[in-house]
Design an enzyme around this catalytic site. Structure first.
Site, PDB file in Angstrom:
ATOM      1  N   GLU A 113       0.819  -1.206   0.000  1.00 53.94           N
ATOM      2  CA  GLU A 113       0.000   0.000   0.000  1.00 53.94           C
ATOM      3  C   GLU A 113       0.859   1.265   0.000  1.00 53.94           C
ATOM      4  O   GLU A 113       0.621   2.192  -0.731  1.00 53.94           O
ATOM      5  CB  GLU A 113      -0.939  -0.036   1.216  1.00 53.94           C
ATOM      6  CG  GLU A 113      -1.941   1.091   1.265  1.00 53.94           C
ATOM      7  CD  GLU A 113      -2.760   1.230  -0.008  1.00 53.94           C
ATOM      8  OE1 GLU A 113      -3.137   2.363  -0.325  1.00 53.94           O
ATOM      9  OE2 GLU A 113      -3.009   0.217  -0.698  1.00 53.94           O
ATOM     10  N   ASP A 165      15.115  10.772 -32.240  1.00 52.80           N
ATOM     11  CA  ASP A 165      13.936  10.175 -31.606  1.00 52.80           C
ATOM     12  C   ASP A 165      12.916  11.230 -31.200  1.00 52.80           C
ATOM     13  O   ASP A 165      13.269  12.371 -30.915  1.00 52.80           O
ATOM     14  CB  ASP A 165      14.338   9.450 -30.315  1.00 52.80           C
ATOM     15  CG  ASP A 165      14.909   8.075 -30.582  1.00 52.80           C
ATOM     16  OD1 ASP A 165      14.742   7.581 -31.697  1.00 52.80           O
ATOM     17  OD2 ASP A 165      15.511   7.517 -29.646  1.00 52.80           O
TER      18      ASP A 165
END
Ligand code: SAM
Length: 223
Positions: A113, A165
């Site tokens: 969690e 890119d």
């Protein structure tokens, strides 16, 4: 560069880090990868790494001792310590470029969690790979590793260069075509066939701009 992963699932790393460009970077000695199971540093006889949250509530919280102990055992000089966390700064190409110049990077991967808040005192950065929640930080750290390692000089060959890119230029990359020249009635744009490099560059730049305007206009306003 040395990359360390503090994780409860070191076996998740083997396949990805041993394959393709990431594996080659390791073989060439440019990068080393170390997946450390911080359960081995729990400091208690049941190897417990998580516990119930003070104040009650659902889910388990990662205890501070295993992470502090594992960090101390690594004894690194001045690493970038990255806490994988959906609440962190969003990862992007600019951060990948910055991190590709580091000597030591440590990724701390949660799997429950949450983290005991005191773990945050160990970290230099908290990073998220997107606005969604994964079961653990392992895939997120691998995603970051891939984006970082390919930018280290010597990792990519000239043919695989990243200079053009998407995001490296601030724009999305232009479209690509290869043989055959005509496929099911779809033709390769004439300009790519005439060998005029100036015209080809102009076409690529225009297509790159067009694509960015259509798909990611936010990138243009960032420039
Ligand atoms: N309860 C936490 C919250 O709401 O912020 C989410 C915990 S998540 C189930 C478990 C772990 O997965 C996190 O500690 C983190 O290491 C990793 N994780 C999940 N989503 C992530 C993301 N988008 N980017 C980076 N790490 C993530």
């Amino acid at each position: 560069m040395n990359i360390h992963y503090l994780t409860l699932f070191p076996e998740m790393y083997e396949g990805v880090l041993g394959t393709s460009i990431l594996g080659r970077a390791k073989e060439k000695g440019i990068v080393s990868y170390h997946a450390v199971n911080f359960r081995d540093y729990s400091g208690n006889k049941h190897n417990k790494v998580d516990d119930y949250p003070y104040g009650g509530g659902a889910g388990m919280v990662l205890k501070p001792e295993p992470v502090f102990n594992a960090m101390e055992a690594m004894d690194l000089k001045s690493p970038r310590v990255i806490l994988m966390c959906p609440q962190g700064r969003p990862f992007d190409q600019k951060m990948a470029e910055e991190l590709s110049e580091e000597e030591d990077i440590v990724f701390i991967c949660g799997h429950y969690e949450g983290y005991d808040e005191r773990i945050r005192t160990l970290v230099t950065d908290e990073v998220s790979i997107g606005d969604y929640v994964l079961t653990g930080g392992e895939l997120a750290s691998l995603t970051m590793t891939d984006a970082i390692v390919r930018l280290i000089p010597g990792v990519l060959s000239r043919e695989e260069s990243h200079q053009e890119d998407s995001f490296s230029t601030g724009l999305l990359e232009h479209p690509h075509y290869t043989r055959p020249r005509e496929y099911r009635g779809m033709e390769v744009p004439e300009v790519l066939l005439n060998g005029n490099h100036r015209l080809i560059e102009e076409w690529r730049r225009e297509e790159s701009l067009k694509r960015t305007k259509e798909r990611r206009p936010d990138l243009l306003s960032d420039q």
